[in-house]
Design an enzyme around this catalytic site. Structure first.
Site, mmCIF file in Angstrom:
data_model
loop_
_atom_site.group_PDB
_atom_site.id
_atom_site.type_symbol
_atom_site.label_atom_id
_atom_site.label_comp_id
_atom_site.label_asym_id
_atom_site.label_seq_id
_atom_site.Cartn_x
_atom_site.Cartn_y
_atom_site.Cartn_z
ATOM 1 N N GLU A 1 -5.299 -8.752 0.942
ATOM 2 C CA GLU A 1 -5.954 -8.452 2.223
ATOM 3 C C GLU A 1 -7.426 -8.200 1.969
ATOM 4 O O GLU A 1 -7.790 -7.496 1.040
ATOM 5 C CB GLU A 1 -5.405 -7.171 2.891
ATOM 6 N N GLU B 1 0.797 -1.237 0.000
ATOM 7 C CA GLU B 1 0.000 0.000 0.000
ATOM 8 C C GLU B 1 0.826 1.281 0.000
ATOM 9 O O GLU B 1 0.775 2.072 0.948
ATOM 10 C CB GLU B 1 -0.955 0.015 1.205
HETATM 11 C C1 FCB Z 1 -4.470 -2.162 5.604
HETATM 12 C C2 FCB Z 1 -3.098 -2.519 6.130
HETATM 13 C C3 FCB Z 1 -3.108 -3.550 7.214
HETATM 14 C C4 FCB Z 1 -4.266 -3.347 8.166
HETATM 15 C C5 FCB Z 1 -5.562 -3.223 7.417
HETATM 16 C C6 FCB Z 1 -6.784 -3.069 8.286
HETATM 17 O O1 FCB Z 1 -4.469 -0.877 5.093
HETATM 18 O O2 FCB Z 1 -2.289 -2.992 5.092
HETATM 19 O O3 FCB Z 1 -1.862 -3.517 7.854
HETATM 20 O O4 FCB Z 1 -4.031 -2.273 8.982
HETATM 21 O O5 FCB Z 1 -5.503 -2.139 6.531
#
Ligand code: FCB
Length: 456
Positions: free
Chosen positions: A359, A166
């Site tokens: 994620e 990110e």
């Molecule tokens: C993302 C991050 C991760 C976590 C989630 C909720 O932005 O990569 O580390 O904090 O959000």
């Protein structure tokens, strides 16, 4: 009852990040990171919480890998703490730091779990920040040296590599809004940071490939579909701008299209860039950034519905879209279709050879009940609906190779400290006891069957 089956070999996993779970921040020669400094600065995190102990995963990783094996995870995405490996960012390598990751990787492989390693999940060595941080080009050079050390040590066993997690959050929250480490509020610095993050990715990919042949190498972006709240021209402009700021700013250069001209023009107009534009871009940088990768990782949580702030509400067209879905405890709208939308958009517009959801998950505070179990039905439903959205994307031809739930363990949620629980496994931060929540037990069945059951 109907059943949908995922492709053979689909990589079901869970994701974590070093600073959020490891603890042991002063042990075995680890150097200070910007998150240590930030979390220890009064007023920066929820109730002053820090990652000093977190889930104590550094000492309990064998137990945690056993838990993953019990859940049947096929892969585990974790991150490597740069200051454990190179305490000052460059120069001396700290062997005990590397030993920890060697131990973790061997334990995973022994349990039949494929390791996916992220090189940078936000814990920059403080010494590099003191020398300028990501706004400085030298940090990109230091990253390449670090990527070289780690991929030489682990490249024979790790076959999935992510350079950055990110870069939008690193540059915008870290250097523009100051809500994350290093807490800087400077739009020009944020833009230079975004360029050096992408540049360091482009430079590192060939090095990782050399050290870890036959591996898949990529980068992870957090992407959110954005839509205008009404068909008005003003809402359309608001949507285009946000989409450019958070999505296209990163996707376009990675896929050979330079930084988006509309957003560059906006930054020039705002004074964040000089009239010449992105002056930190040197000859060859854009070619380096557009290096071919094996996959793009996508982190998806929610969508944006954009309403213009440029014209009074009374002059705007009536809203046709409302962000009125149910909210998680993080206050993010639950919008599973957004995962389908972003996966298909990226596939059709940018065509990465492969995609992974690196994620996706939800914060819900459900605690153990009288029966000792954690009945997190809302998380289970959230995951079920998002898995279905991913399935629909696969049906439309999106080359999705796997899905990593965020996150394995309740952990240190950055500026929110321990107040937000995203884990499929409950962690008691007093005793370090772990309890797989109902969502984890359900996920175990999904993985075992490689399918989802739909009730009509
Ligand atoms: C993302 C991050 C991760 C976590 C989630 C909720 O932005 O990569 O580390 O904090 O959000």
């Amino acid at each position: 009852m109907a059943e949908v089956r995922f492709p053979e070999g689909f990589l079901w996993g869970a994701a974590t990040a070093a600073y959020q779970i490891e603890g042991a921040v002063f042990e075995d020669g680890r150097g200070e990171s910007i998150w240590d400094r930030f979390a220890h600065t009064p007023g920066k995190t929820f109730q002053g919480h820090t990652g000093d102990v977190a889930c104590d995963h550094y000492h309990r990783y064998r137990e945690d890998v056993a838990l993953m094996r019990d859940l049947g995870l096929r892969s585990y995405r974790f991150s490597i703490a740069w200051p454990r490996v190179m305490p000052r960012g460059g120069g001396r390598v700290n062997e005990p730091g590397l030993d920890f990751y060697e131990g973790l990787v061997d334990e995973l492989l022994g349990a039949g779990i494929l390791p996916m390693a992220t090189l940078y999940h936000w814990d920059l060595p403080q010494a590099l920040q003191d020398a300028g941080g990501w706004p400085a080009r030298a940090t990109a050079e230091a990253f390449v040296a670090y990527a070289d050390v780690v991929s030489q040590a682990l490249g024979d066993r790790v076959k999935y590599w992510i350079t950055h997690n990110e870069p939008m959050v690193v540059s915008v929250l870290g250097y523009f809004e100051g809500r994350h480490a290093p807490g800087i509020k400077d739009p020009a610095a944020a833009l230079a940071a975004s360029h050096h993050l992408l540049l360091s990715h482009g430079w590192a990919v060939p090095i990782i490939r050399r050290n870890s042949p036959e591996s898949e190498v990529g980068i992870t972006l957090n992407l959110s579909p954005a839509v205008p709240a009404s068909p008005s021209a003003a809402d359309f402009r608001a949507y285009r701008h946000l989409d450019g700021f958070i999505n296209r700013w990163f996707l376009d250069p990675l896929y050979g299209r330079h930084y988006p001209a509309d957003i560059v023009a906006h930054h020039i107009a705002e004074g964040a860039l000089p009239p010449e534009g992105m002056v930190c871009v040197q000859d060859g940088d854009l070619e380096a950034i557009a290096v071919l990768t094996d996959f793009l990782g996508i982190n998806y949580y929610t969508r944006w519905v954009l309403r213009s702030e440029d014209i009074p509400e009374s002059e705007n067209a009536p809203r046709t879209i409302f962000a009125d879905g149910e909210k998680t405890d993080f206050d993010w709208e639950v919008y599973p279709d957004g995962l389908y939308e972003i996966l298909s958009r990226v596939h059709f517009e940018y065509q990465p050879p492969k995609l992974y959801v690196t994620e996706n998950g939800a914060s819900y505070g459900d605690a153990p009940g009288p029966d000792g179990r954690v009945h997190d039905q809302r998380r289970l439903d959230y995951l079920h609906e998002h898995f279905m959205a991913a399935y629909r994307a696969i049906q439309c031809g999106v080359p999705l190779g796997g899905y990593f739930v965020w996150t394995l363990l309740d952990n240190f949620e950055w500026a929110e400290g321990y107040s937000q629980r995203f884990g499929i496994v409950w962690v008691d931060f007093e005793t370090q006891q772990r309890i797989p929540k109902d969502s984890a037990l359900w996920y175990k069945d999904v993985i075992a069957q490689n399918s989802l059951t739909l009730a009509f």
